[in-house]
Structures are given as C-alpha cells and as structure tokens.
Design a protein around this motif. Structure first.
Motif, short mmCIF file in Angstrom:
data_model
loop_
_atom_site.label_atom_id
_atom_site.label_comp_id
_atom_site.label_asym_id
_atom_site.label_seq_id
_atom_site.Cartn_x
_atom_site.Cartn_y
_atom_site.Cartn_z
N ASP A 1 40.23 0.71 -27.31
CA ASP A 1 39.54 -0.52 -26.91
C ASP A 1 40.54 -1.62 -26.54
O ASP A 1 40.27 -2.43 -25.65
N GLN A 2 41.68 -1.67 -27.24
CA GLN A 2 42.68 -2.70 -26.94
C GLN A 2 43.26 -2.50 -25.55
O GLN A 2 43.47 -3.46 -24.80
N ASN B 1 41.77 -0.84 -23.08
CA ASN B 1 40.68 -1.11 -22.14
C ASN B 1 40.51 -2.62 -21.94
O ASN B 1 40.32 -3.09 -20.81
N ALA B 2 40.58 -3.37 -23.05
CA ALA B 2 40.40 -4.82 -22.96
C ALA B 2 41.51 -5.42 -22.11
O ALA B 2 41.26 -6.24 -21.22
N ALA B 3 42.75 -4.99 -22.36
CA ALA B 3 43.89 -5.52 -21.59
C ALA B 3 43.72 -5.20 -20.11
O ALA B 3 43.96 -6.04 -19.24
N SER B 4 43.28 -3.98 -19.85
CA SER B 4 43.09 -3.54 -18.46
C SER B 4 42.00 -4.38 -17.78
O SER B 4 42.17 -4.84 -16.65
N SER B 5 40.89 -4.59 -18.48
CA SER B 5 39.79 -5.35 -17.88
C SER B 5 40.19 -6.81 -17.66
O SER B 5 39.64 -7.49 -16.79
N VAL C 1 51.06 -4.74 -25.11
CA VAL C 1 50.00 -4.25 -26.02
C VAL C 1 50.45 -3.00 -26.77
O VAL C 1 50.42 -2.96 -28.00
N PHE D 1 36.01 2.03 -16.73
CA PHE D 1 36.67 2.90 -17.71
C PHE D 1 36.25 4.36 -17.54
O PHE D 1 36.91 5.26 -18.04
N PRO E 1 39.83 -1.03 -13.62
CA PRO E 1 39.22 -2.14 -14.38
C PRO E 1 39.93 -3.47 -14.10
O PRO E 1 39.28 -4.51 -14.01
N ILE F 1 35.92 -8.19 -14.49
CA ILE F 1 34.76 -8.23 -15.39
C ILE F 1 35.25 -8.58 -16.79
O ILE F 1 36.30 -8.10 -17.22
N ALA G 1 38.76 -5.68 -30.45
CA ALA G 1 39.91 -5.28 -29.63
C ALA G 1 40.87 -6.43 -29.38
O ALA G 1 41.46 -6.54 -28.31
N PHE H 1 44.42 -8.35 -29.79
CA PHE H 1 45.78 -7.83 -29.94
C PHE H 1 46.34 -8.38 -31.24
O PHE H 1 46.53 -9.61 -31.37
N HIS I 1 49.13 -8.57 -32.79
CA HIS I 1 50.42 -9.26 -32.91
C HIS I 1 50.43 -10.60 -32.17
O HIS I 1 51.43 -11.29 -32.18
N PHE J 1 45.74 -14.12 -22.51
CA PHE J 1 46.33 -12.87 -22.00
C PHE J 1 45.89 -12.58 -20.55
O PHE J 1 46.72 -12.29 -19.68
#
Lengths: 277, 381
Positions: free
Chosen positions: A175-176, A178-182, A194, B68, B88, B93, B101, B103, B105, B114
C-alpha cells in the motif's frame, strides 16, 4: 519464591557455563598472553612494541580499507539484487534467490579459488589471451592486489546483504508503494524515499554484519595469494604460527577485537537513535 | 454487463465528461476473473459507493481505476480521456486506503507534501498547500509528528490530507474506516461528509462492505457481487426499491418469500400473491401478470406484531423464536415460521419484555411494506 529462583538458576547455569568455557575464558587467555614476556623482555612489553610498529599500522589500515570497500560493494550489489528480486518479477527469480542462499553455505575459500582459476596470473582468461597475442603475461594481474581481495569478498559476502534486505523489502506494505505511485512519484523516487528508508534497519544491520565479517576474514585473503595485502588476521596468523610470537599475536588479536567491538557499539547506538527505540 | 442507472439529481446538468469511468472492464488473474465487464461512471462532485461482500470485486474495480491493476479487457477513462495504459503516477488520482499507508520515517508534513515534491511543485507553494490540506483535516498542529505518534483516526486524516494535497479530480477511498473503532468511525464519517461539502467538485469512489457508510456518504451505490456490478442506482432508490434479492438482503436486510401472483395488477395497485399456502396482498410498483413467479422482500422492521384487537392487513404468521439479540433500542428476533419453516428476522422496539427463546411470535406485514422483486428461483408457491 525460593523454588522458582533455584529453577531459574538451574536453567541458566548450563548455557552460562558453556559461554564461560568456550568464549570468555579463551578471550581472557588471549588478553593474559598479550602481557607475557617476549624473550628476555619485561612482561607487557609486547603492547608498546606492537602498537608502535609501522607494519601493524599498515595492516590495520589495509584491514579497514578492505572491509570498507567490501561492505560498499556488497551493499550496492546486494541492495540492487534484492530490489530486482522483490520488485521486478522475472522467470527464474525463485531460482536466483535459492542460488544466493546457497552461496552462504559455501566455504569462503571456494570463491578465491574459482577466481584464481579464472582470473589468476596463469588462469583461464590470461592463458587464453597470452595464447592468442603471444604476450609474456596476461593483462589481468589484479588477483593479488587489494582489488582482487575485495572482488572475491564482494562475491562471497553479497548474499549476506541480499537475504535480510530481500526479507525487509518483502515485508514493506505494498500500500505504501501504491500510495507513493498514485501521488506521482516515479520508480527512482519510490526506491529512494519509500523503499530504502523503510528497509533501513535491515540494510544497516546487514552492512555492519558484512563489515565485521570482512574485518575478520582470513581464508579469502590467504587463498587469493595476495602477498601485498597484509591484514590484521593474516598478521595474527603469521606471528602465532610462523614466528611463534604469541604475545605479539595476542596484542594484534586484542586490537582486532577492539575494532570489531567499536564498530558494533557504534552501530548499536546509531540504530537505537535512528529507529527511536 | 453494463448497467445504466439514473444520474444523481445534482449531476444531471453537468455536461462535462464523467470524472472517472470504467468501460466494460475485466480484470483477470490467470483463469479467474476478479472483475467482469464492469461499466461505471462517476461524475464530478458525485460520491459513488462500491458496496459488496469480500471478494465481490469492489477493490479490484478501484485498483483498475487507480492503475494498480491492468484490465485484461475494457477501458478506464478520466475526464473523458482514456488512461488505461497510463501508470498510477500519471493519473493524478488521490487514494486513501484502510491501512493509511503513511510513510513511517516521514513526519506528517513530509507525508502530506510527498506528492507535491514528486510533482516538483516549488517549495513555498508546497508549504502553502500542505498547510491548507492539514488545516482542512484538522491536523495542522500535528505537522511535526511521526505517524507512529498518532492515533488511527489521526493517521487516516493525514492520509486524506496527503491525497487531497495534490488536488485530484477523483479521490478513491478503499475501506478507509475499517481499521477504526466504532466511535471513531462515526466521527470520521461525519468529517468525510463535511469534506464533501468543502470540495463540491471532487468525485469520490468509496469502497466499503459497510452499508451504513455507503448510505451516509454516497449519492449512488454500485452493488458488487461475484466479480460483477449487480446493481447501480441512487442511494435512496437502492434502499427503498431494491431491484434484486441480493440488493434487498445486502442493503438493509430482508426476508425473501418466494411467491406467485394470484391476480394481475398494474403499477400502484394491490396484487394478491400465494406464499406457502397463505394469500398475501402487496402493493406493486410495476405491472404484474397473473400466475407469475415473484419474490416478496420484507424488511426486519416491516414485520408487525399481530394484535388481536386490530384486524391484520395480511395473514398472521406464527413463528417459534430461535434467538434474540438486544440492540439497545430494539430487539432483533430470529424465528421460524410454523406454516412454511422459513426463517424470519423481526426487529421490534425494546419496550417491555424480550421475547423468550422457544416461545411463539405472531407477525404480519402491511401490503405497502412488502417489496416485489423478480423471482430468482423457480419454486415460487
């Protein structure tokens, strides 16, 4: 309360005794030997003699240089390999992972032996080149140098990085990523901001492990036949077995142990502070 | 399968292309279809809830929208543009997931910024937008904290701020409240409703298995079942006039009584139907021929306790009580109808004594409270 205390002591005593006999006593013995008199000299004289010896200084520097270069090489290669195995699915990835694991079970001299057969002064590659060109000696003359030792150590120790780092990557929540990618991050940013920070404890731990293993490595250097690469373990061996200078060898062994402990405690403090534990 | 449903009233006049759309999308894992022929449009300013049980395909539909999961067939459109082949990162989106989710750190400020840094927004502008997003979700005072120093609800607020900071046209929320306790879930639900009011042009897709969340937030509900879009409609319509047995049982809950019409009736008229030897009168909303198999759906709260003093509008079913759950303001009774052997679920006010397990309950239902559905089985009475 008395019975449980006795039971706890009963359980703890055997492993503690084993630790005492197998580890603490021999270590203390090495320290004690380092203070023995050499020839007609005074007891403890080995310490200033060894610590003031320029050859020991050079060996210490070479040891640290080889360990640092090996660790750097292993980290670059190992982390990259773990990234590919974790995030770039390809046919045979499982087989590569198992091969990497298998290398850990190999004896350390196998790699320099194989490298010597391939890249040594009279190895397959040089022989083929001299046979073709008629030259007196082949172009590959690095096996006896620091670079040859580092190359062999990188080949042998890289799996010690890959295994824990791969496990850390596999534990990172998808999920991390995927979140970064989105959010618009390209793969390089995802890896740098990440994935690698998320696996930092495993990478740091594996790096320190390899540094300490390389610091104390003996077999690879001996089998590489690198006469110019004199490290502390090699010096301990020479003094203890060849010249029978046991107090001098013990002083160098103590120096070696002190360097290892220093690295370990530095890592522990840094890790505790960075991870907030 | 393509289902056309009326647009939400507030979006009928919007002539822009749908903010997001799936066109006959199929997502396959080997021989298994995780999503089959799904067509769905989400308009600007609209919230669509993808509702369904686990494994129904709702999360797969969301992942196909986000990029995804690559569709094996069909197309994904954003603002009318085909983005099926885009990553993605190229879709713009916003996504919020159940596990937050964040991060671990990075502190809250860095997490929220980010996406802006990834899009190379100048630092001063990034700071402005991060502050704005944090204020919107009430987390401005926590900007320097690490995620592990926040509660679950606070982490979810940060995740929402992070998704909104990039100013997406479409926000996808995948079971965002599932990891929170009941009280926090209610509070977050209220905040999401407020967020909708503050961002009137934002299209939201809300994946949930909780009908309460779907009813509270969604303009329309897309009900998923067995990797398919089973039904799609405006939230009130889906609840008040479900079109299938699954829709009736999953959304609100209902007992399904297999029946057969005894008379013909037009829309708005009362039709008589046979069920297990009983004759039930129901108000139909569509034309029904005689001797036609139908399903009668009765909500738990539509069952009435039969009172000897008041003539019953329909047959009285005597049912043996199998179990009683006290819900605070009501009792939820599970009972077996003596004449048909069917399990009935009855919700009755928690006034007076709770029905005794093993005792008998007499219930009936008003014609207007029975929903008529197409029969899915051929064994109508």
């Amino acid at each position: 309360m008395r019975a449980p205390t006795l039971r706890r002591v009963g359980w703890a005593a055997p492993p503690l005794a084993a630790l005492l006999i197998l580890l603490v006593y021999p270590m203390l013995q090495v320290v004690a030997t380092s203070f023995d008199a050499v020839g007609s000299g005074a007891p403890g004289q080995a310490w200033p003699t060894v610590l003031g010896d320029p050859a020991v200084h050079r060996a210490l520097l070479t040891t640290l240089q080889v360990a640092a270069m090996t660790t750097l090489g292993c980290l670059v290669l190992g982390v990259f390999l773990a990234l590919v195995l974790a995030y770039v699915p390809f046919p045979g990835a499982g087989a590569v992972t198992r091969l990497v694991e298998a290398v850990i079970s190999f004896p350390s001299f196998l790699i320099p032996l194989a490298f010597g057969t391939l890249f040594g002064p009279v190895g397959i590659v040089n022989t083929a080149i001299t046979g073709t060109t008629g030259a007196a000696e082949g172009p590959l003359q690095f096996m006896g140098s620091v670079h040859g030792v580092v190359l062999a150590e990188v080949a042998y120790f890289t799996p010690f990085i890959v295994r824990p780092v791969l496990a850390a990557f596999q534990r990172l929540p998808p999920d991390q990523i995927n979140a970064a990618s989105s959010l618009g991050a390209h793969p390089g940013r995802i890896v740098g901001q990440v994935i690698l920070p998320g696996a930092y404890p495993a990478i740091a731990g594996a790096g320190v492990l390899v540094f300490m293993l390389a610091l104390n490595e003996f077999g690879i250097i001996l089998f590489t036949g690198a006469q110019d690469v004199v490290t502390l373990p090699l010096m301990v061996y020479t003094r203890a077995i060849v010249t029978f200078d046991l107090p001098g060898a013990s002083v160098i062994a103590c120096l070696q142990a002190a360097v290892s402990l220093l690295v370990y405690f530095a890592y522990s403090r840094l890790f505790v502070r960075r991870s907030g534990r | 399968m393509s289902i056309t449903a009326p647009d939400a009233v507030s979006h009928r006049t919007d002539r822009r292309p749908a903010a997001a759309a799936l066109r006959e999308v199929t997502v396959s894992y080997g021989a298994t279809d995780a999503l089959r022929d799904c067509s769905l449009e989400i308009h600007h300013g609209e919230t669509v809830a993808l509702l369904g049980p686990s494994g129904s395909g709702k999360s797969t539909a969301l992942k196909a929208l986000a990029g995804f999961e690559a569709p094996s067939r069909g197309a994904v459109l954003l603002g009318g543009r085909d983005v099926t082949g885009l990553s993605p990162a190229q879709r713009g989106i916003g996504i919020v997931v159940q596990s937050y989710a964040l991060f671990p750190h990075m502190n809250v400020r860095k997490n929220v910024g980010f996406g802006l840094r990834a899009r190379r927004v100048p630092p001063a502008r990034t700071r402005e937008r991060v502050d704005e997003a944090l204020r919107m979700v009430g987390m401005f005072d926590y900007a320097d904290r690490l995620p592990r120093e926040l509660s679950g609800g606070q982490q979810q607020r940060v995740a929402i701020a992070r998704a909104l900071a990039i100013r997406p046209r479409v926000l996808l929320l995948d079971e965002p409240l599932s990891a929170l306790d009941a009280a926090l879930r209610q509070s977050m639900l209220h905040e999401l409703q407020q967020l909708r009011r503050r961002l009137p042009d934002l299209a939201m897709v809300y994946v949930t298995h909780d009908q309460g969340e779907a009813l509270a937030l969604a303009d329309r509900i897309a009900l998923m079942r067995d990797s398919r879009l089973e039904s799609l409609g405006r939230t009130e319509e889906m609840f008040e006039r479900p079109s299938t047995e699954f829709a009736a049982t999953f959304l609100g809950g209902a007992d399904i009584l297999p029946a057969r019409t005894l008379t013909a009736a037009g829309a708005g008229e009362t039709v008589r139907a046979a069920y297990g030897g009983h004759e039930i009168s129901v108000l139909t909303r569509e034309d029904l021929p005689r001797d036609h198999g139908i399903s009668l759906a009765v909500r738990p709260w539509s069952w009435q306790l039969a009172d000897d003093a008041v003539p019953a509008p329909n047959p009285v079913f005597a049912a043996e009580v199998d179990g009683v759950q006290w819900k605070g303001s009501s009792y939820r009774v599970q009972a077996t109808a003596e004449s048909t052997g069917q399990t009935l679920h009855v919700e009755m006010p928690a006034r007076g004594r709770a029905p005794a397990v093993g005792g008998t309950l007499s219930v009936t239902v008003a014609p207007r409270d029975v929903m008529v559905l197409p029969a899915e089985r051929s064994d109508g009475a």
